[in-house]
Design a protein around this motif. Sequence first.
Motif, short mmCIF file in Angstrom:
data_model
loop_
_atom_site.label_atom_id
_atom_site.label_comp_id
_atom_site.label_asym_id
_atom_site.label_seq_id
_atom_site.Cartn_x
_atom_site.Cartn_y
_atom_site.Cartn_z
N ALA A 104 -13.83 33.71 10.26
CA ALA A 104 -13.07 33.47 9.31
C ALA A 104 -12.72 34.76 8.42
O ALA A 104 -11.89 34.98 7.98
N SER A 105 -14.02 35.57 8.53
CA SER A 105 -13.89 37.00 7.82
C SER A 105 -12.75 37.65 8.55
O SER A 105 -12.27 38.76 7.98
N ASP A 106 -12.72 37.66 9.89
CA ASP A 106 -11.98 38.74 10.64
C ASP A 106 -10.62 38.03 11.02
O ASP A 106 -9.93 38.45 11.76
N TYR A 107 -10.36 36.62 10.56
CA TYR A 107 -9.13 35.86 10.99
C TYR A 107 -7.92 36.66 10.46
O TYR A 107 -7.86 36.89 9.35
N THR A 108 -6.99 36.80 11.50
CA THR A 108 -5.62 37.21 11.14
C THR A 108 -4.57 36.06 11.89
O THR A 108 -4.93 35.58 13.03
N LYS A 118 1.86 34.64 5.17
CA LYS A 118 0.95 35.23 5.94
C LYS A 118 -0.13 35.62 4.86
O LYS A 118 -1.34 35.36 5.34
N THR A 119 0.62 36.34 3.92
CA THR A 119 -0.60 36.81 2.94
C THR A 119 -1.21 35.67 2.06
O THR A 119 -2.42 35.52 1.86
N LYS A 120 -0.58 34.43 1.89
CA LYS A 120 -1.01 33.34 1.29
C LYS A 120 -2.15 32.71 2.34
O LYS A 120 -3.10 32.19 1.66
N ILE A 121 -1.97 32.53 3.56
CA ILE A 121 -2.88 31.86 4.40
C ILE A 121 -4.22 32.93 4.21
O ILE A 121 -5.19 32.43 4.40
N GLN A 122 -3.85 34.38 4.23
CA GLN A 122 -5.12 35.09 4.63
C GLN A 122 -5.90 34.97 2.97
O GLN A 122 -6.80 35.25 3.14
N GLU A 123 -5.22 34.87 2.09
CA GLU A 123 -5.79 34.61 0.73
C GLU A 123 -6.56 33.42 0.91
O GLU A 123 -7.67 33.05 0.01
#
Length: 182
Positions: A104-108, A118-123
């Motif tokens: 999860a910490s490395d997920y892109t 994409k930013t919202k998913i990363q957040e």
Amino acid sequence: MKKWLIALGVTSALITAGCSGDTEESSDSEGQNEETAETEENNSQDLKKSLMDAQMELTDTFKPHQQKISAYQAAAAEEEPDTETITSAGEEAKTAAGEAAAAASDYTVETELPDETKTKIQEAMPSLQAYYEEVEKALDENLEEADFSAAEEKATEFNEQFGQILKDADFPAAPDLIGEMS
């Protein structure tokens, strides 16, 4: 009288020609409005399809880890729990939770999505990471009777964040992603 009739005829012809020109302009703008609406609908459908792909990608990534945690929870919830089974499933779940937290910490996001989405998913990913870290912590503290209440709060937080992304894209309902991964 003839002059009046000719003038009236010429005026009528000019008015008719002028009005039909307005109709063409009006139908052109209506056509443009229809094309714009159709383009926006296609873009919306493309975004929904891409979000579904991103959701499947996310689910596929974390499902193997979550299934081990769910297996532990099922073993611990048995009417007559077998200590050996719980211990074995607990160790697997603890390892899976650690691996999932790292993932999860490395997920892109690999799916083609607008940068904002994409930013919202990363957040939202730190909430998922925190969920797995809380699961691992609970299993470290008490392998036989782990308390997942802190982890469940983080799971709810993640589901709400991801659900909001889907609602912003006009999805009718948001899934329980942790439940889907189980």
